[in-house]
Design a protein around this motif. Structure first.
Motif, PDB file in Angstrom:
ATOM      1  N   VAL A 196      15.986 -19.472 -85.206  1.00  0.00           N
ATOM      2  CA  VAL A 196      16.177 -18.171 -85.851  1.00  0.00           C
ATOM      3  C   VAL A 196      17.539 -18.050 -86.536  1.00  0.00           C
ATOM      4  CG1 VAL A 196      14.553 -16.955 -84.369  1.00  0.00           C
ATOM      5  CG2 VAL A 196      16.946 -17.144 -83.681  1.00  0.00           C
ATOM      6  N   MET A 197      18.389 -19.027 -86.371  1.00  0.00           N
ATOM      7  CA  MET A 197      19.732 -18.979 -86.979  1.00  0.00           C
ATOM      8  C   MET A 197      19.704 -19.532 -88.390  1.00  0.00           C
ATOM      9  SD  MET A 197      22.457 -20.415 -84.260  1.00  0.00           S
ATOM     10  CE  MET A 197      22.270 -20.099 -82.548  1.00  0.00           C
ATOM     11  N   SER A 198      20.670 -19.074 -89.141  1.00  0.00           N
ATOM     12  CA  SER A 198      20.839 -19.648 -90.481  1.00  0.00           C
ATOM     13  C   SER A 198      21.465 -21.041 -90.315  1.00  0.00           C
ATOM     14  CB  SER A 198      21.746 -18.756 -91.325  1.00  0.00           C
ATOM     15  OG  SER A 198      23.057 -18.769 -90.795  1.00  0.00           O
ATOM     16  N   LYS A 199      21.393 -21.827 -91.363  1.00  0.00           N
ATOM     17  CA  LYS A 199      21.907 -23.196 -91.311  1.00  0.00           C
ATOM     18  C   LYS A 199      23.410 -23.193 -91.008  1.00  0.00           C
ATOM     19  CE  LYS A 199      22.273 -27.433 -93.927  1.00  0.00           C
ATOM     20  NZ  LYS A 199      22.026 -28.138 -95.161  1.00  0.00           N
ATOM     21  N   GLU A 200      24.152 -22.305 -91.674  1.00  0.00           N
ATOM     22  CA  GLU A 200      25.597 -22.226 -91.460  1.00  0.00           C
ATOM     23  C   GLU A 200      25.932 -21.829 -90.026  1.00  0.00           C
ATOM     24  OE1 GLU A 200      24.185 -20.229 -94.029  1.00  0.00           O
ATOM     25  OE2 GLU A 200      24.430 -21.860 -95.471  1.00  0.00           O
ATOM     26  N   MET A 201      25.199 -20.853 -89.508  1.00  0.00           N
ATOM     27  CA  MET A 201      25.428 -20.370 -88.150  1.00  0.00           C
ATOM     28  C   MET A 201      25.128 -21.480 -87.133  1.00  0.00           C
ATOM     29  SD  MET A 201      26.360 -17.779 -86.469  1.00  0.00           S
ATOM     30  CE  MET A 201      25.984 -16.397 -85.461  1.00  0.00           C
ATOM     31  N   ARG A 202      24.026 -22.216 -87.350  1.00  0.00           N
ATOM     32  CA  ARG A 202      23.657 -23.301 -86.454  1.00  0.00           C
ATOM     33  C   ARG A 202      24.723 -24.393 -86.477  1.00  0.00           C
ATOM     34  NH1 ARG A 202      18.628 -24.313 -88.108  1.00  0.00           N
ATOM     35  NH2 ARG A 202      19.271 -25.898 -89.588  1.00  0.00           N
ATOM     36  N   GLU A 203      25.201 -24.744 -87.672  1.00  0.00           N
ATOM     37  CA  GLU A 203      26.245 -25.770 -87.780  1.00  0.00           C
ATOM     38  C   GLU A 203      27.522 -25.322 -87.086  1.00  0.00           C
ATOM     39  OE1 GLU A 203      26.543 -26.473 -91.977  1.00  0.00           O
ATOM     40  OE2 GLU A 203      24.795 -27.812 -91.985  1.00  0.00           O
ATOM     41  N   GLU A 204      27.852 -24.048 -87.209  1.00  0.00           N
ATOM     42  CA  GLU A 204      29.032 -23.495 -86.544  1.00  0.00           C
ATOM     43  C   GLU A 204      28.894 -23.583 -85.021  1.00  0.00           C
ATOM     44  OE1 GLU A 204      32.683 -21.794 -85.813  1.00  0.00           O
ATOM     45  OE2 GLU A 204      31.939 -22.580 -87.702  1.00  0.00           O
ATOM     46  N   LYS A 205      27.731 -23.208 -84.512  1.00  0.00           N
ATOM     47  CA  LYS A 205      27.480 -23.251 -83.058  1.00  0.00           C
ATOM     48  C   LYS A 205      27.494 -24.696 -82.545  1.00  0.00           C
ATOM     49  CE  LYS A 205      26.835 -18.885 -82.145  1.00  0.00           C
ATOM     50  NZ  LYS A 205      27.648 -18.139 -81.209  1.00  0.00           N
TER      51      LYS A 205
END
Length: 178
Positions: free
Chosen positions: A83-92
Motif C-alpha cells: 500500500v506504500m508508494s515507491k518512495e515511501m517503501r524505499e525510505e522504509k
C-alpha cells in the motif's frame, strides 16, 4: 699399546664424569603452573567469570531487544509494502538497513568492550598470581617455574598450581574483607 690407550681414555672419562657430577650435587627444583586451572578454580577467577557472564548477558538482552524491534519493523514493512508508494517503501527499507547496521555495530562494540573488561580483570589476576608464584619460588628454592602451556611433558609432582590457588585464595579473602 691399544689396551693402555683404552684404559687411559676410560680413566679420563671417569674422572670428568665424577668431577661433573660433584658440581651438580644440588637437584634443580622445577615447578609448573596451569593458569587456566588457576583461573577456573580460584575465588577471584570464579568472580571474574561471573562478572564477565553477567555483563555478557546484559549486553545480549539489549541486543535481543533491538533484534526484536528490527524483526517487528521488517514484518510491518512487508505488510505495508503493497500500500506504500515507491518512495515511501524505499525510505522504509533504507531505515531498516540502517537499523540492521546499527545493531551489527553495537554487537561489535559490545564484543570489544567485553574483551577489554576480560583483559583488564585477567591482568589483575595474573599480576597477583605472578607475585605469589615469585614468593613460592623464592621460599621453596625453585630454580624455575613455568607456565604449563609451554611445557610438552611434566610429571604431576612438579605442578604447584594447587599451592598457588590456596595461597591466592587466602590473600584474596583477606583483601576482600578489608
Amino acid at each position: 699399546m691399544q689396551a693402555v690407550k683404552k684404559w687411559i681414555t676410560l680413566t679420563v672419562f671417569a674422572v670428568f664424569f665424577a668431577a661433573g657430577s660433584g658440581f651438580c650435587a644440588d637437584v634443580a627444583k622445577i615447578g609448573v603452573v596451569e593458569f587456566q586451572r588457576l583461573f577456573e578454580n580460584s575465588d577471584a577467577g570464579k568472580e571474574i567469570k561471573a562478572q564477565i557472564t553477567q555483563q555478557g548477558k546484559k549486553m545480549e538482552t539489549e541486543l535481543k531487544g533491538k533484534g526484536a524491534e528490527i524483526e517487528e519493523l521488517k514484518k510491518r514493512l512487508e505488510r505495508e509494502a503493497l500500500v506504500m508508494s515507491k518512495e515511501m517503501r524505499e525510505e522504509k527499507e533504507r531505515e531498516f538497513r540502517i537499523k540492521v547496521n546499527d545493531i551489527k555495530t553495537l554487537q561489535k562494540k559490545y564484543e570489544v568492550e567485553l574483551q577489554g573488561i576480560q583483559k583488564k580483570l585477567m591482568a589483575g589476576l595474573q599480576s597477583e598470581t605472578l607475585k605469589i608464584i615469585d614468593e613460592i619460588g623464592k621460599s621453596g628454592g625453585y630454580l624455575l617455574i613455568m607456565d604449563k602451556r609451554g611445557v610438552l611433558y611434566s610429571p604431576g609432582t612438579i605442578d604447584i598450581t594447587d599451592q598457588v590457588i590456596k595461597k591466592y585464595n587466602a590473600q584474596y579473602t583477606k583483601t576482600k574483607k578489608q
